[in-house]
Design a protein around this motif. Structure first.
Motif, short mmCIF file in Angstrom:
data_model
loop_
_atom_site.label_atom_id
_atom_site.label_comp_id
_atom_site.label_asym_id
_atom_site.label_seq_id
_atom_site.Cartn_x
_atom_site.Cartn_y
_atom_site.Cartn_z
N UNK A 129 0.82 -1.22 0.00
CA UNK A 129 0.00 0.00 0.00
C UNK A 129 0.85 1.26 0.00
N UNK A 130 2.09 1.15 0.46
CA UNK A 130 2.98 2.31 0.48
C UNK A 130 3.73 2.50 -0.84
N UNK A 131 3.49 1.59 -1.78
CA UNK A 131 4.15 1.70 -3.08
C UNK A 131 5.50 1.03 -3.13
N UNK A 132 5.83 0.21 -2.14
CA UNK A 132 7.12 -0.48 -2.12
C UNK A 132 6.98 -1.88 -2.72
N UNK A 133 7.96 -2.25 -3.54
CA UNK A 133 8.00 -3.59 -4.10
C UNK A 133 8.18 -4.58 -2.96
N UNK A 134 7.32 -5.58 -2.87
CA UNK A 134 7.40 -6.49 -1.72
C UNK A 134 7.36 -7.97 -2.10
N UNK A 135 7.62 -8.27 -3.38
CA UNK A 135 7.64 -9.68 -3.79
C UNK A 135 8.89 -10.38 -3.27
#
Length: 301
Positions: A129-135
């Motif tokens: 939700x913060x726009x950070x890549x989290x894969x």
């Protein structure tokens, strides 16, 4: 036979269906426009097979478009960057991946995104939700070998440099520039894939607004191809499109999905494409459907 180059791994890419989709192209048009570019598989295939001469790609994911710009306009820089980042992981793969992910989230530099896509699970773009890549990383592999990546980057640059425009904006803004002399190919994020962990734009494509955009394209006689829904066994994906759009539906046999293979199921996936009235008027539908085992359905209002 040399394969079509694909430097950016991307979940949902249409590269395996590109040759079938290209058979639906008219003989002549000005620009091929991809408002939801992703891996730009159709753009690359069109250039490779001399189906189009001028291209416009768009994606709301700005780092992805920056990556495409660097690959095409400064390929040697991207080749070197990927080579150096890839070799930096050896002996410390998992921790290194998370370090690169943090660097990307801090800087949004395209070379970091290329490594993440090459190494992450299913090449799937996932932002929080913060726009950070989290894969997460795929721990079973190192990611695309730099020598193979080098060849694909250089070949794509050779195909597209000087012939392509880049945009990162809402898809509707790009559709606004399409004319009756262009061809639009759309592969929007599938419904239901964006809200639960996809990149933010995937969940923000409102179905009703998208349908309005299709009506506007029809009103302006813009030829377009829409990859929209599909089915596997008895399961169908995607809300039905209004019949009043007068679209021609063609089903493409996409074979068994990786999920079906893992579960030892024999279910075949069919992906649907919809052709606009303006496009159908420019192509020989009997020729298109006669060569392939497509199921066609003309929606009439």
């Amino acid at each position: 036979m040399m394969k079509i180059p694909h430097p950016i791994p991307y979940q949902g890419s249409k590269r395996n269906l590109a040759d079938q989709i290209l058979r639906m192209f008219p003989d002549n048009f000005d620009n091929l426009i991809e408002p939801f570019a992703g891996s730009a598989a159709i753009t690359i295939a069109s250039a490779y097979y001399f189906k189009a001469n001028s291209f416009i790609i768009n994606d709301i994911n700005q780092p992805l478009i920056s990556l495409w710009e660097t690959i095409i306009n400064n390929p040697k820089l991207m080749v070197k960057s990927y080579h150096d980042i890839w070799h930096g992981q050896l002996g410390n793969e998992e921790e290194y991946y998370y370090q690169i992910r943090e660097k990307f989230n801090d800087t949004k530099q395209p070379e970091y995104l290329l490594f993440l896509l090459a190494k992450c699970v299913k090449a799937a773009v996932r932002y929080n939700a913060q726009g950070d890549f989290n894969q997460s990383p795929d721990k079973r592999r190192l990611g695309r070998n730099p020598s193979l990546m080098r060849d694909d980057i250089l070949r794509v640059s050779q195909l597209l440099k000087g012939r392509i425009q880049f945009h990162s904006t809402d898809y509707q803004n790009v559709l606004d520039i399409a004319t009756a002399s262009d061809l639009v190919y759309m592969d929007p994020p599938y419904q239901g894939t964006g809200l639960n962990g996809g990149f933010n734009y995937a969940g923000n494509i409102e179905f009703d607004n998208f349908v309005v955009s299709l009506f506007e394209l029809n009103n302006n006689n813009v030829p377009y191809i829409l990859s929209y829904d599909g089915r596997t066994g008895d399961k169908t994906y995607g809300s039905p499109l209004p019949e009043s759009l007068n679209l021609t539906k063609i089903e493409i046999n996409a074979g068994r999905s990786s999920q079906a293979t893992l579960l030892s199921r024999n279910e075949i996936t069919y992906e649907a494409v919809f052709l606009s009235p303006a496009l159908v008027s420019k192509i020989d539908m009997q020729k298109v459907t006669g060569k392939h085992n497509y199921q066609t359905e003309l929606f009439a209002s």
